[in-house]
Scaffold this motif. Structure first.
Motif, PDB file in Angstrom:
ATOM      1  N   PRO A 154      12.142  53.511  -5.226  1.00 33.98           N
ATOM      2  CA  PRO A 154      12.709  54.421  -4.222  1.00 33.98           C
ATOM      3  C   PRO A 154      13.760  53.767  -3.320  1.00 33.98           C
ATOM      4  O   PRO A 154      14.804  54.362  -3.046  1.00 33.98           O
ATOM      5  N   ASP A 155      13.521  52.549  -2.853  1.00 32.34           N
ATOM      6  CA  ASP A 155      14.472  51.889  -1.951  1.00 32.34           C
ATOM      7  C   ASP A 155      15.754  51.502  -2.683  1.00 32.34           C
ATOM      8  O   ASP A 155      16.853  51.670  -2.157  1.00 32.34           O
ATOM      9  N   ALA A 156      15.627  50.997  -3.899  1.00 37.62           N
ATOM     10  CA  ALA A 156      16.812  50.656  -4.694  1.00 37.62           C
ATOM     11  C   ALA A 156      17.577  51.927  -5.065  1.00 37.62           C
ATOM     12  O   ALA A 156      18.812  51.945  -5.046  1.00 37.62           O
ATOM     13  N   ALA A 157      16.855  53.004  -5.384  1.00 34.51           N
ATOM     14  CA  ALA A 157      17.512  54.274  -5.729  1.00 34.51           C
ATOM     15  C   ALA A 157      18.313  54.812  -4.549  1.00 34.51           C
ATOM     16  O   ALA A 157      19.440  55.287  -4.718  1.00 34.51           O
ATOM     17  N   ASP A 158      17.756  54.720  -3.338  1.00 32.55           N
ATOM     18  CA  ASP A 158      18.482  55.186  -2.150  1.00 32.55           C
ATOM     19  C   ASP A 158      19.741  54.357  -1.929  1.00 32.55           C
ATOM     20  O   ASP A 158      20.785  54.895  -1.554  1.00 32.55           O
ATOM     21  N   ALA A 159      19.662  53.056  -2.159  1.00 32.18           N
ATOM     22  CA  ALA A 159      20.832  52.190  -1.997  1.00 32.18           C
ATOM     23  C   ALA A 159      21.881  52.489  -3.062  1.00 32.18           C
ATOM     24  O   ALA A 159      23.085  52.573  -2.765  1.00 32.18           O
ATOM     25  N   LEU A 160      21.448  52.672  -4.310  1.00 35.63           N
ATOM     26  CA  LEU A 160      22.376  53.039  -5.382  1.00 35.63           C
ATOM     27  C   LEU A 160      23.013  54.392  -5.089  1.00 35.63           C
ATOM     28  O   LEU A 160      24.209  54.586  -5.321  1.00 35.63           O
ATOM     29  N   ALA A 161      22.217  55.324  -4.566  1.00 34.98           N
ATOM     30  CA  ALA A 161      22.743  56.647  -4.226  1.00 34.98           C
ATOM     31  C   ALA A 161      23.809  56.547  -3.141  1.00 34.98           C
ATOM     32  O   ALA A 161      24.827  57.253  -3.181  1.00 34.98           O
ATOM     33  N   CYS A 162      23.619  55.661  -2.189  1.00 37.45           N
ATOM     34  CA  CYS A 162      24.608  55.449  -1.130  1.00 37.45           C
ATOM     35  C   CYS A 162      25.916  54.923  -1.733  1.00 37.45           C
ATOM     36  O   CYS A 162      26.999  55.379  -1.380  1.00 37.45           O
ATOM     37  N   ALA A 163      25.817  53.988  -2.664  1.00 31.85           N
ATOM     38  CA  ALA A 163      27.002  53.460  -3.346  1.00 31.85           C
ATOM     39  C   ALA A 163      27.685  54.552  -4.164  1.00 31.85           C
ATOM     40  O   ALA A 163      28.917  54.650  -4.189  1.00 31.85           O
ATOM     41  N   ILE A 164      26.894  55.391  -4.834  1.00 30.88           N
ATOM     42  CA  ILE A 164      27.449  56.496  -5.634  1.00 30.88           C
ATOM     43  C   ILE A 164      28.181  57.487  -4.734  1.00 30.88           C
ATOM     44  O   ILE A 164      29.272  57.950  -5.060  1.00 30.88           O
ATOM     45  N   ALA A 165      27.580  57.820  -3.593  1.00 32.71           N
ATOM     46  CA  ALA A 165      28.231  58.742  -2.652  1.00 32.71           C
ATOM     47  C   ALA A 165      29.582  58.180  -2.219  1.00 32.71           C
ATOM     48  O   ALA A 165      30.573  58.910  -2.152  1.00 32.71           O
ATOM     49  N   HIS A 166      29.622  56.894  -1.959  1.00 38.70           N
ATOM     50  CA  HIS A 166      30.884  56.256  -1.564  1.00 38.70           C
ATOM     51  C   HIS A 166      31.892  56.304  -2.711  1.00 38.70           C
ATOM     52  O   HIS A 166      33.061  56.603  -2.502  1.00 38.70           O
ATOM     53  N   ALA A 167      31.420  56.067  -3.912  1.00 33.15           N
ATOM     54  CA  ALA A 167      32.303  56.088  -5.094  1.00 33.15           C
ATOM     55  C   ALA A 167      32.859  57.475  -5.370  1.00 33.15           C
ATOM     56  O   ALA A 167      33.960  57.615  -5.899  1.00 33.15           O
ATOM     57  N   HIS A 168      32.121  58.500  -4.998  1.00 31.90           N
ATOM     58  CA  HIS A 168      32.540  59.880  -5.252  1.00 31.90           C
ATOM     59  C   HIS A 168      33.510  60.406  -4.217  1.00 31.90           C
ATOM     60  O   HIS A 168      33.659  61.616  -4.065  1.00 31.90           O
ATOM     61  N   GLY A 169      34.154  59.508  -3.496  1.00 32.09           N
ATOM     62  CA  GLY A 169      35.226  59.942  -2.621  1.00 32.09           C
ATOM     63  C   GLY A 169      34.952  59.856  -1.152  1.00 32.09           C
ATOM     64  O   GLY A 169      35.851  60.042  -0.347  1.00 32.09           O
TER      65      GLY A 169
END
Length: 184
Positions: free
Chosen positions: A146-161
């Motif tokens: 869960p913690d790694a997924a939230d961090a990856l999701a934050c990076a993905i959100a940043h990558a998506h613009g």
């Protein structure tokens, strides 16, 4: 433009926590996202607060030195039921941001709502939905923690613009039916 002169970009996402700070590193090449690394920095509950903050700071500083990200993104913490917990979490977040800035990275900040909206399409998605979508978007063999997924999701959100809180739009952000919208 990245360090290699191409169009790839390494983004380090951080989900701050006093006991567990999640991190996730992805690479964006054009519209393609690739998983590079993820995990957690864990502190010892019996350690003093300064020692725990030092563990977070050192851990992130070492990660940046090892993986050389181009950009970073950190989840914003909002007030929760227990004010003391919120203060402690804010200090962990501060240690994480200080490590990133000391390593020469700019820090973009995202609310959990923005991250969930960008990754799942619903600002009120639960942790399991975030884990599953991160797995799908990065073609992982299994759901990350869960913690790694939230961090990856934050990076993905940043990558998506996204470029941080308030920079996605030219107007105020509001929540309407679980979605982040611009304007009134």
């Amino acid at each position: 433009m990245s360090r290699d002169g191409g169009t790839s970009l390494r983004i380090l996402g951080i989900d701050p926590g006093l006991r567990v700070t999640g991190f996730g590193l992805i690479e964006k090449a054009g519209q393609r996202l690739s998983y590079l690394a993820s995990g957690c920095i864990r502190t010892l509950r019996e350690d003093s607060l300064p020692a725990r903050l030092g563990t977070i700071h050192r851990g992130l500083h070492e990660l940046v030195a090892r993986h050389q990200p181009d950009q970073s993104a950190v989840e914003i913490i909002f007030v929760n039921v227990n004010p003391q917990s919120t203060l402690l979490l804010g200090q962990a977040r501060g240690a994480a941001i200080a490590a990133l800035v000391a390593s020469g990275l700019e820090v973009a900040e995202y609310t959990a709502l923005q991250v969930k909206q960008a990754v799942v399409g619903n600002g009120h998605a639960d942790k399991l939905q975030v884990q599953h979508m991160v797995r799908r978007l990065l073609s992982l063999p299994s759901d990350p923690s869960p913690d790694a997924a939230d961090a990856l999701a934050c990076a993905i959100a940043h990558a998506h613009g996204g470029q941080g809180l308030g920079r996605w739009s030219s107007g105020p952000l509001h929540v309407r039916k679980g979605r982040l919208v611009v304007g009134k």
